[in-house]
Scaffold this motif. Sequence first.
Motif, PDB file in Angstrom:
ATOM      1  N   ILE A  58      39.326  37.947  26.666  1.00 59.86           N
ATOM      2  CA  ILE A  58      38.818  36.888  27.528  1.00 59.86           C
ATOM      3  C   ILE A  58      38.185  37.516  28.763  1.00 59.86           C
ATOM      4  CG2 ILE A  58      39.440  34.838  28.870  1.00 59.86           C
ATOM      5  CD1 ILE A  58      41.760  34.378  26.971  1.00 59.86           C
ATOM      6  N   GLY A  59      37.026  37.052  29.142  1.00 55.63           N
ATOM      7  CA  GLY A  59      36.317  37.605  30.286  1.00 55.63           C
ATOM      8  C   GLY A  59      37.030  37.311  31.602  1.00 55.63           C
ATOM      9  N   SER A  60      36.734  38.129  32.594  1.00 61.86           N
ATOM     10  CA  SER A  60      37.416  38.010  33.891  1.00 61.86           C
ATOM     11  C   SER A  60      37.009  36.758  34.660  1.00 61.86           C
ATOM     12  CB  SER A  60      37.105  39.240  34.746  1.00 61.86           C
ATOM     13  OG  SER A  60      37.510  40.418  34.085  1.00 61.86           O
ATOM     14  N   GLY A  61      35.899  36.145  34.283  1.00 68.67           N
ATOM     15  CA  GLY A  61      35.333  35.091  35.111  1.00 68.67           C
ATOM     16  C   GLY A  61      35.658  33.663  34.699  1.00 68.67           C
ATOM     17  N   HIS A 100      40.310  42.525  30.310  1.00 76.39           N
ATOM     18  CA  HIS A 100      39.926  43.857  30.790  1.00 76.39           C
ATOM     19  C   HIS A 100      39.293  43.715  32.165  1.00 76.39           C
ATOM     20  CE1 HIS A 100      38.765  47.891  31.117  1.00 76.39           C
ATOM     21  NE2 HIS A 100      38.274  48.125  29.919  1.00 76.39           N
ATOM     22  N   PRO A 101      40.142  43.619  33.210  1.00 78.97           N
ATOM     23  CA  PRO A 101      39.612  43.546  34.576  1.00 78.97           C
ATOM     24  C   PRO A 101      38.619  44.685  34.792  1.00 78.97           C
ATOM     25  CG  PRO A 101      42.002  43.309  34.583  1.00 78.97           C
ATOM     26  CD  PRO A 101      41.608  43.691  33.188  1.00 78.97           C
ATOM     27  N   GLN A 125      44.618  37.387  36.711  1.00 86.00           N
ATOM     28  CA  GLN A 125      44.415  37.424  35.263  1.00 86.00           C
ATOM     29  C   GLN A 125      45.733  37.282  34.506  1.00 86.00           C
ATOM     30  OE1 GLN A 125      41.366  39.936  33.701  1.00 86.00           O
ATOM     31  NE2 GLN A 125      40.244  40.026  35.634  1.00 86.00           N
ATOM     32  N   GLY A 126      46.804  37.880  35.041  1.00 84.06           N
ATOM     33  CA  GLY A 126      48.115  37.725  34.414  1.00 84.06           C
ATOM     34  C   GLY A 126      48.606  36.287  34.480  1.00 84.06           C
ATOM     35  N   LEU A 140      46.774  43.174  29.712  1.00 80.76           N
ATOM     36  CA  LEU A 140      45.735  43.414  30.711  1.00 80.76           C
ATOM     37  C   LEU A 140      45.428  44.908  30.653  1.00 80.76           C
ATOM     38  CD1 LEU A 140      47.463  41.658  33.777  1.00 80.76           C
ATOM     39  CD2 LEU A 140      45.818  40.613  32.201  1.00 80.76           C
ATOM     40  N   GLN A 141      44.202  45.279  30.304  1.00 76.51           N
ATOM     41  CA  GLN A 141      43.887  46.700  30.163  1.00 76.51           C
ATOM     42  C   GLN A 141      43.000  47.188  31.294  1.00 76.51           C
ATOM     43  OE1 GLN A 141      41.441  46.041  26.367  1.00 76.51           O
ATOM     44  NE2 GLN A 141      40.542  47.966  27.049  1.00 76.51           N
TER      45      GLN A 141
END
Length: 305
Positions: A58-61, A100-101, A125-126, A140-141
């Motif tokens: 899933i994208g960060s945004g 993937h931040p 993100q978490g 979260l990588q």
Amino acid sequence: MRIGYPCVNETLDCTSTSTFRLASYTDERLELTVANNLRCLLQILEWNVAHGLLFFRIGSGVVPFGSHPINTFPWQTRFAAEFRAIGDYVQAHSLRISFHPDQFVVLNSPDASIVERSVQELVYQGSMLDLMGLDSTHKLQIHVGGLYNDRELAISRFIATYQRLPEAVRVRLVIENDDRLFSLHDCLRVHAAVGIPVLFDNFHHECLNHGETMAEALRLAAATWHPTRDGVMMMDYSSQAPGERKGKHTPTLEDNLFEGFLRDLGDLDVDIMLEIKDKEASAHRACATLRGAGLLPGVPAPAAT
DNA sequence: ACACGTCAAGCGTGT
DNA sequence: ACACGCTTGACGTGT
């Protein structure tokens, strides 16, 4: 084994990370954008299930400015039901999720304010995984970070920051070997110190290694994942773009290289994220190769779209 | 309607 | 000192 692709579905006209400019931030705009992003996210996951793709980054945004101080909108409560519905769908279909931040998250920076912003981004993100009700097998990588002309000090700063992370972030965080600074060997040292799993990137390992063969490297990384707490090892797969600068990702999956990689993989179970430019098109071909090798069950024929 | 400069954030490399 | 790649789209202004 699951196959996945990152962030963007090029088939659907629906994106889960649409955003807007910081200068045009309003709560109303934020609410509308998040509502649309979550709607598209569920739609993409449904499309993935229909096509046998059970791993997705899933994208960060999803929540624009999710860790920025300008964003004081209570999106966690406003969208609790929507996040929960997505998490329920993920569990109902045994999907695996990762985030993937991006490069701005640097836990080993000597600048305390950069570390603080990085932690806030990881918390954001978490918290999406928490709101989805998903456990610590969803990850979260990030990379280890910068070198700052002192590898040992850089690694020790990463370790110190990791130990101070909020529990919800720490149980989900994994480190990926990168292609220039911190190799698999470096990541394994961090793992030895604090137990963090190592997300293996085969292409980065080709760019930067200490002589470990691909088969050896895969097994070293796999051993860092705790079977129940972390789940099956996740990895990123790519290969060199032919004729391009070293380190550039291939525009489309090269089937013969992927088949060779599967021989190195042997009987290791792993969820594979294909970091390849044409996204789900290559993911389809990877699935076909795996089915041919008997490594994936049959799935419904891809529907015309 | 369309073109294109620009966008929250860091780091290392190359000029 | 400064631009670039990483990963890339797409926002938003200007025409």
